[in-house]
Design an enzyme around this catalytic site. Structure first.
Site, PDB file in Angstrom:
ATOM      1  N   PRO A  18      62.738 -22.444 138.254  1.00 13.54           N
ATOM      2  CA  PRO A  18      60.892 -23.131 138.272  1.00 13.54           C
ATOM      3  C   PRO A  18      60.192 -22.432 139.400  1.00 13.54           C
ATOM      4  CG  PRO A  18      62.667 -24.308 138.332  1.00 13.54           C
ATOM      5  CD  PRO A  18      63.597 -23.486 138.206  1.00 13.54           C
ATOM      6  N   PRO A  19      59.093 -22.519 138.801  1.00 16.58           N
ATOM      7  CA  PRO A  19      58.237 -22.411 140.426  1.00 16.58           C
ATOM      8  C   PRO A  19      58.560 -23.228 141.693  1.00 16.58           C
ATOM      9  CG  PRO A  19      57.346 -23.163 138.528  1.00 16.58           C
ATOM     10  CD  PRO A  19      58.232 -23.182 138.132  1.00 16.58           C
ATOM     11  N   GLY A  20      58.668 -22.095 143.267  1.00 17.79           N
ATOM     12  CA  GLY A  20      58.511 -22.691 144.295  1.00 17.79           C
ATOM     13  C   GLY A  20      59.545 -23.165 144.481  1.00 17.79           C
ATOM     14  N   GLY A  32      62.451 -21.317 145.589  1.00 22.65           N
ATOM     15  CA  GLY A  32      62.917 -20.432 146.610  1.00 22.65           C
ATOM     16  C   GLY A  32      63.552 -19.005 145.980  1.00 22.65           C
ATOM     17  N   LYS A  33      62.562 -18.164 145.093  1.00 24.74           N
ATOM     18  CA  LYS A  33      63.639 -17.022 144.685  1.00 24.74           C
ATOM     19  C   LYS A  33      62.683 -15.411 145.481  1.00 24.74           C
ATOM     20  CE  LYS A  33      61.117 -17.727 140.419  1.00 24.74           C
ATOM     21  NZ  LYS A  33      61.377 -18.966 140.398  1.00 24.74           N
ATOM     22  N   THR A  34      61.065 -16.118 145.820  1.00 23.00           N
ATOM     23  CA  THR A  34      60.805 -14.668 146.626  1.00 23.00           C
ATOM     24  C   THR A  34      61.479 -15.338 148.241  1.00 23.00           C
ATOM     25  OG1 THR A  34      58.584 -15.722 145.920  1.00 23.00           O
ATOM     26  CG2 THR A  34      58.925 -13.987 147.945  1.00 23.00           C
ATOM     27  N   HIS A  80      50.033 -55.144 135.362  1.00 25.61           N
ATOM     28  CA  HIS A  80      50.802 -54.510 135.326  1.00 25.61           C
ATOM     29  C   HIS A  80      51.568 -53.579 135.863  1.00 25.61           C
ATOM     30  CE1 HIS A  80      50.010 -50.727 132.137  1.00 25.61           C
ATOM     31  NE2 HIS A  80      50.209 -50.454 133.675  1.00 25.61           N
ATOM     32  N   GLU A  81      51.199 -53.840 137.566  1.00 32.76           N
ATOM     33  CA  GLU A  81      52.737 -53.087 137.591  1.00 32.76           C
ATOM     34  C   GLU A  81      53.976 -54.255 138.420  1.00 32.76           C
ATOM     35  OE1 GLU A  81      52.522 -49.893 138.905  1.00 32.76           O
ATOM     36  OE2 GLU A  81      50.459 -49.913 138.065  1.00 32.76           O
ATOM     37  N   ASP A 128      51.772 -44.159 130.671  1.00 36.04           N
ATOM     38  CA  ASP A 128      53.177 -44.746 130.293  1.00 36.04           C
ATOM     39  C   ASP A 128      53.206 -44.802 128.799  1.00 36.04           C
ATOM     40  OD1 ASP A 128      52.693 -45.967 132.794  1.00 36.04           O
ATOM     41  OD2 ASP A 128      52.118 -48.220 132.112  1.00 36.04           O
TER      42      ASP A 128
HETATM   43  P1  ADP Z   1      59.555 -19.104 144.086  1.00 42.46           P
HETATM   44  O1  ADP Z   1      59.434 -17.310 144.654  1.00 42.46           O
HETATM   45  O2  ADP Z   1      60.262 -19.547 143.748  1.00 42.46           O
HETATM   46  O3  ADP Z   1      58.109 -19.294 143.549  1.00 42.46           O
HETATM   47  P2  ADP Z   1      59.149 -19.405 147.148  1.00 42.46           P
HETATM   48  O4  ADP Z   1      60.027 -18.616 147.071  1.00 42.46           O
HETATM   49  O5  ADP Z   1      57.700 -18.487 147.073  1.00 42.46           O
HETATM   50  O6  ADP Z   1      59.369 -19.465 145.337  1.00 42.46           O
HETATM   51  O7  ADP Z   1      58.755 -20.422 147.644  1.00 42.46           O
HETATM   52  C1  ADP Z   1      57.677 -21.120 147.896  1.00 42.46           C
HETATM   53  C2  ADP Z   1      57.675 -22.075 149.238  1.00 42.46           C
HETATM   54  O8  ADP Z   1      58.854 -22.989 149.283  1.00 42.46           O
HETATM   55  C3  ADP Z   1      59.469 -21.162 150.275  1.00 42.46           C
HETATM   56  O9  ADP Z   1      57.546 -19.817 151.521  1.00 42.46           O
HETATM   57  C4  ADP Z   1      59.612 -22.189 151.082  1.00 42.46           C
HETATM   58  O10 ADP Z   1      58.317 -23.039 152.555  1.00 42.46           O
HETATM   59  C5  ADP Z   1      59.688 -23.220 150.680  1.00 42.46           C
HETATM   60  N1  ADP Z   1      60.603 -23.467 150.201  1.00 42.46           N
HETATM   61  C6  ADP Z   1      61.021 -23.318 148.235  1.00 42.46           C
HETATM   62  N2  ADP Z   1      62.488 -23.195 148.219  1.00 42.46           N
HETATM   63  C7  ADP Z   1      62.898 -23.471 149.293  1.00 42.46           C
HETATM   64  C8  ADP Z   1      64.674 -23.396 149.971  1.00 42.46           C
HETATM   65  N3  ADP Z   1      65.506 -23.501 149.296  1.00 42.46           N
HETATM   66  N4  ADP Z   1      64.631 -23.571 151.639  1.00 42.46           N
HETATM   67  C9  ADP Z   1      63.822 -23.612 152.678  1.00 42.46           C
HETATM   68  N5  ADP Z   1      62.565 -23.937 151.916  1.00 42.46           N
HETATM   69  C10 ADP Z   1      61.978 -23.872 150.404  1.00 42.46           C
END
Ligand code: ADP
Length: 607
Positions: A209-211, A213-215, A429-430, A506
């Site tokens: 999923p996005p975010g 840490g792949k990059t 509700h809550e 909900d």
């Molecule tokens: P992706 O390429 O998977 O969409 P990124 O590698 O660009 O995600 O991650 C975006 C940001 O999220 C990074 O710059 C970092 O700050 C944070 N992050 C994501 N995963 C991790 C991780 N496992 N450890 C530390 N920071 C992380």
């Protein structure tokens, strides 16, 4: 990491040269040439200029029946026809004009022709020649192979640098790191692998999923192995002109081979690597780019030191030719972090901010269940911003808790004014949700209940915290979850005998859950273990598509309703049984607006 980019003359540079030539030609050369041209005027002008003594030189051509004369400065030449005018010579003499025996030097017609015709044509032929030379070069794959830099790969090159990202900067993701450290070892010591005859995978696909840490992981591989790192996004290959993307791929691989050993990272590879389908009028440019990528990956030896990493969050949409062994033959999943992973990521990012020492990262990690690494980094940053806003010099646990809420539900709405009745409805509700959750054994404990409106539109919410990691959920747990979701509406019905719009979210969640139980988890008696739905987009929202007959669909709908209804009734029953506590808690929440899980449990457990 230090980023080095090859200087590249931008397209605008060439346009500027052409423009400068044209301007020079029009504003300097042409007026100069025009000045040299003889201007034809009437005889009256000639007489007038004579009278005003403005004539410099004059030449009378009897044969051609014309008078040629200049102004006093001699920079303009005029011509006029001869008229019977006996006193002309005297008047001219009196005005101080000089009679020239020579022919006044006119610009030769040849020069004029050269300036107005030959020169511009020559300039344009020159530019044309230059461009075609570039094109020829490109066809032959020469180094100068791009027209105006259009087919250049534009890859960002990171070279080894001491401050590069390391594996230690990437928290959690141990499996992925273990998998990739083999690549690092190979780049350090290729001989070891060659000796035994093992070849490294050419391409490694990071999926998740996005975010997550792949990059970062790809950069960490480069940082650990101390080799150049080429980074490019899939979408950067897609150009307006067919063939340009392919040319960029060629350029990227040429550069990579020159710099081997090195790492090439292609982010969002699905932009070019999507399945080629037989649609008429498909995207030619994208297919050519993909074909070129496939060819390039086939074209280099697996032991030449170029390792290709690619990232995507839509692995199912990739062309099978791309994922076959010999190309991207290894797939490394980079999943959302688990509890331990979240805690570690929080700690890594917390190092960058000043933090109160008493912060319990485990608790924060539990509250942020389902958050990705990027979201956790954002939570820490939001907390730091809040600390600054409140003029504190360090971040506290309360900042972190509030920033989780900001990330989940948005900022507090300052000026939302609820009527007294509305506020009371929201409070019931809550508490309805929280009470149903607490009374069912398997529900997670309540962390916090609030009826402060948020910018996301939520008028209040109940935050539940998972105790630990959940990898499996039983049927009973799922049913309890649905009951908890219906608890809010059930409380409203019980107390006010009416329904409000506050339960829309909900309802949506409860329906989704009930539907998955029946169509995907095999939790209905009638359908046994048959999948009625398939998930299309595992990492991006998880859209589903039905794969069953119309009659079955109708039956699924009926069962979903039945399931939700049953849980709704159960919730109503729990609330009716605890009516006194419900009123007591709702009143308390109404007064305080925000209460903690502890306060809630104290009141609930009080005799
Ligand atoms: P992706 O390429 O998977 O969409 P990124 O590698 O660009 O995600 O991650 C975006 C940001 O999220 C990074 O710059 C970092 O700050 C944070 N992050 C994501 N995963 C991790 C991780 N496992 N450890 C530390 N920071 C992380």
């Amino acid at each position: 990491m230090q980023e080095v980019k090859k200087p590249r003359k931008p397209l605008i540079y060439y346009y500027a040269i052409v423009l400068a030539v044209l301007l020079l030609f029009n504003f300097l050369l042409m007026p100069w040439a025009a000045e040299r041209q003889v201007q034809e005027v009437g005889y009256d002008t000639f007489i007038e200029m004579t009278e005003k003594e403005e004539i410099g030189q004059v030449q009378i051509n009897q044969e051609d029946n014309e008078v040629i004369f200049t102004n006093k400065d001699g920079d303009k030449i005029y011509k006029t026809g001869m008229v019977e005018d006996p006193g002309m010579t005297e008047r001219l003499y009196a005005s101080g004009a000089k009679f020239s025996g020579q022919i006044i030097e006119q610009m030769s017609p040849v020069l004029s022709f050269i300036l107005s015709w030959i020169l511009p044509i020559a300039i344009f032929i020159g530019i044309g020649q230059y461009m075609s030379r570039k094109l020829m070069n490109r066809a032959s794959g020469g180094p100068d192979s791009m027209i105006f830099g259009m087919g250049k790969s534009n890859a960002k090159v990171y070279v080894k640098s001491s401050e590069g990202i390391r594996f230690s900067d990437v928290a959690g993701e141990d499996e992925a790191k273990e998998n990739l450290s083999e690549i690092v070892d190979y780049l350090h010591n290729p001989a070891k692998y060659r000796e035994i005859g093992a070849s490294m995978p050419k391409g490694i696909l990071l999926v998740g999923p996005p975010g997550t840490g792949k990059t970062m992981l790809a950069k960490a591989v480069a940082g650990e192995s101390n080799v150049p790192f080429f980074s490019m996004s899939g979408s950067e290959f897609v150009e307006m002109f067919v063939g340009m993307g392919a040319s960029k791929v060629r350029d990227l691989f040429r550069q990579a081979k020159e710099k081997a050993p090195c790492i090439v990272f292609i982010d969002e590879i699905d932009a070019i690597g999507q399945k080629r389908d037989g649609r008429v009028g498909g995207n030619d440019e994208r297919e050519q780019t993909l074909n070129q990528l496939l060819t390039e990956m086939d074209g280099f030896e697996s032991n030449n030191g170029v390792i290709i990493l690619a990232a995507t969050n839509r692995p199912e949409s990739l062309d099978p030719a791309l994922t076959r062994p010999g190309r991207f033959d290894r797939r490394v999943p980079v999943e959302l972090p688990d509890l331990k992973g979240r805690e570690e990521i929080l700690k890594v990012h917390a190092k960058k901010v000043k933090l109160d020492e008493s912060v319990d990262f485990n608790k924060i990690a539990r509250m942020a269940s389902g958050a990705s690494g990027a979201e956790l980094a954002n939570i820490i940053n939001e907390a730091a911003l809040r600390a600054v806003r409140e003029n504190r010099s360090f971040v506290t646990e309360a900042d972190l808790e509030e920033s989780i809420e900001v990330v989940i539900a948005g900022y507090q709405k300052k000026n939302a004014i609820l009527t007294d009745k509305e506020k009371r409805v929201v409070a019931y509700h809550e508490i309805g949700h929280a009470l149903v959750a607490a009374k069912q054994n398997n529900s997670a404990p309540v962390q916090k209940i609030t009826i402060v409106p948020r910018t996301s539109g939520a008028l209040g919410y109940t935050m539940q915290v998972e105790e630990g990691n959940h990898y499996l959920m039983s049927q009973e747990e799922l049913e309890n979850k649905i009951a908890t979701l219906t608890g809010g509406r059930a409380a409203e019905e019980l107390v006010f005998h009416s329904s409000s719009t506050g339960a829309s979210n909900d309802i949506e969640q409860a329906t989704k859950l009930a539907r998955s139980m029946i169509t995907r988890y095999g939790m209905s008696k009638d359908f046994d273990m048959v999948a009625m739905e398939t998930v299309n987009n595992q990492y991006l929202g998880g859209d589903t598509s039905l794969s069953c007959s119309a009659e079955t669909q109708a039956e699924i709908d009926r069962q979903v309703v039945e399931l939700v209804k049953k849980q709704h009734e159960k919730a109503a029953e729990i609330l009716a049984d605890n009516r006194e506590k419900l009123d007591q808690l709702a009143d308390y929440l109404y007064d305080r607006e925000t209460i903690t899980g502890e306060e809630f449990m104290n009141i609930l457990n009080a005799a």
